[in-house]
Scaffold this motif. Sequence first.
Motif, PDB file in Angstrom:
ATOM      1  N   THR A 168       0.877  -1.104  -0.006  1.00 28.60           N
ATOM      2  CA  THR A 168      -0.206   0.079   0.129  1.00 28.60           C
ATOM      3  C   THR A 168       0.915   1.411   0.004  1.00 28.60           C
ATOM      4  N   VAL A 169       0.501   2.295  -0.908  1.00 31.09           N
ATOM      5  CA  VAL A 169       1.075   3.542  -1.123  1.00 31.09           C
ATOM      6  C   VAL A 169      -0.039   4.587  -0.765  1.00 31.09           C
ATOM      7  N   LEU A 170       0.076   5.292   0.105  1.00 32.36           N
ATOM      8  CA  LEU A 170      -0.884   6.408   0.375  1.00 32.36           C
ATOM      9  C   LEU A 170      -0.805   7.821  -0.461  1.00 32.36           C
ATOM     10  N   VAL A 171      -1.601   8.277  -1.294  1.00 34.87           N
ATOM     11  CA  VAL A 171      -1.564   9.497  -1.837  1.00 34.87           C
ATOM     12  C   VAL A 171      -2.487  10.473  -1.227  1.00 34.87           C
ATOM     13  N   GLU A 172      -1.867  11.523  -0.833  1.00 40.98           N
ATOM     14  CA  GLU A 172      -2.552  12.379  -0.305  1.00 40.98           C
ATOM     15  C   GLU A 172      -2.975  13.838  -0.967  1.00 40.98           C
ATOM     16  N   PHE A 173      -3.981  14.130  -1.429  1.00 40.36           N
ATOM     17  CA  PHE A 173      -4.349  15.137  -2.489  1.00 40.36           C
ATOM     18  C   PHE A 173      -4.207  16.301  -1.862  1.00 40.36           C
ATOM     19  N   ARG A 174      -4.556  16.420  -0.419  1.00 37.78           N
ATOM     20  CA  ARG A 174      -4.595  17.846   0.270  1.00 37.78           C
ATOM     21  C   ARG A 174      -3.109  18.530   0.125  1.00 37.78           C
ATOM     22  N   GLN A 175      -1.924  17.784  -0.305  1.00 40.30           N
ATOM     23  CA  GLN A 175      -0.846  18.347  -0.018  1.00 40.30           C
ATOM     24  C   GLN A 175      -0.690  19.141  -1.464  1.00 40.30           C
ATOM     25  N   LEU A 176      -1.552  18.788  -2.400  1.00 44.36           N
ATOM     26  CA  LEU A 176      -1.401  19.622  -3.711  1.00 44.36           C
ATOM     27  C   LEU A 176      -2.580  20.594  -3.989  1.00 44.36           C
TER      28      LEU A 176
END
Length: 366
Positions: A221-229
Motif C-alpha cells: 500500500t502507498v497512500l497518496v494525499e491530495f490535500r498536499q497539492l
Amino acid sequence: MRRFLVMIVMVLLPAIAAAAPVRIKDLADFDGVRGNDLVGYGLVVGLDGTGDGFRNAPFTEELLAGLLERLGVNVTDEALRSRNVAAVVVTATLPPFARSGSRIDVSVSTIGDAKSLLGGTLVMTPLKAADGNIYAVAQGSIIASGAAIEGEAARVVEGVPTSGKIPVGARVEREVEFDFASIQNIRVALRNADFTTATRIEDAINRDFDRRVAITQDSGTVLVEFRQLGDVNPARVLGRIENLTVEPEDRAKVVIDHKSGTIVIGERVRISRVAVSQGALTLSVSEAPMVSQPNPFARGETVTVPRTVAELRNEPGIGFAEVAGETSLSDLVEGLNALGVRPREMIDILKSIHAAGALHADLVIE
C-alpha cells in the motif's frame, strides 16, 4: 501396452526488473476504483430440444410457469413438457463508475440438465449485487462456446455448449454511489506486495510532483494525499500517477504445474553448492488375455481369462554430479542439460534441491 511417462515443458522467464520500466497502472490498483460482481437467475428459451428435462429440473418448470403468468398466460394445473427452455445463472461485472444506461457483457451458464445453449435467447433477468439491490437487467441472444452432435448411440461434444456469453447483453439500471471528486486521499494497492516496489512507487510520485504527497504504508500500500497539492481534481492526479513508470522487484520463484507438466523458473533463482544424483524408473503394463475353451464334445463354455504383464524397470541414471555454489539460472539449466537430465525428471530434482535447503526461491506447486 500403456507406458506411464510424464512430459514436462520448462519455461525460463527473465526477471521483470531486467525489462523496461512498467507503468504504475499495470502494477497496482487504486483503492475504491473497482468493479462489482452481479448475479441473476433466469430462463433461456428457443433451444432446439436441448433444454432442461422438467423431471430432473423442476425449478425450470416453476420458472417458466411464473414467466408465463406474468405475461398473462394462465398455466395453472397445466403439465409443461417443453425441452426448449433451460434455467441459467447469469453473471456480470459492473465496472467502476458505470452510469445508468450503459451496457455490460454477461456470462450465462446452465444449472439443470440442458445439453446446449446454442440458439437460445435469455429472457429479461435482473442482476443483483452483494447488497441485494438490482443494478442491471440482462437480455439477448446467447453466443455459446461449443457445439454438440448427438445420435442414437453416440454423442460428440466440442467445447462447452452449456455456457455462453452475451456481448453488451445487460443494461445498467442503478449506479454505485461514490463521490470521487471529494476524496482527500487514495491508496495505491500493489497486486504483488513488495517493499522495494512500494518504495519505488512512492519515490516516483514524490519526484514527479516535487513534494511529499505519497507515503509507503506497507509492502502492498502507498497512500497518496491530495490535500498536499491544494485544490486539485483527483481524477486528473490519478491519471498522471498511473502513467508514471517504475522498475518492479519480484521474488525468486519456481512454479511447477503437475497437470500441464510446466516448470517456470525465474532468473533470480539461485542454488547453493549441492550434489545431485538421478535415476530413471519406467513402469509398463500390457494386457494379453487368453481364450480358454473346452475339448471337443465336452461340456463347458469358452471364457476369456485376463492376463496382465507388468514390468518395473530401473534404467541407468546419472551418478552424483556437483552443482557449484551461487549457481545462476543459466548455469543450472546448462549443467542439467550437460548431465543428460530429461525434462520429466526436472520436477523431482528441483523438489529435492528445495528440500535440501539449497534452492533459494519460493517453490510453488500447483
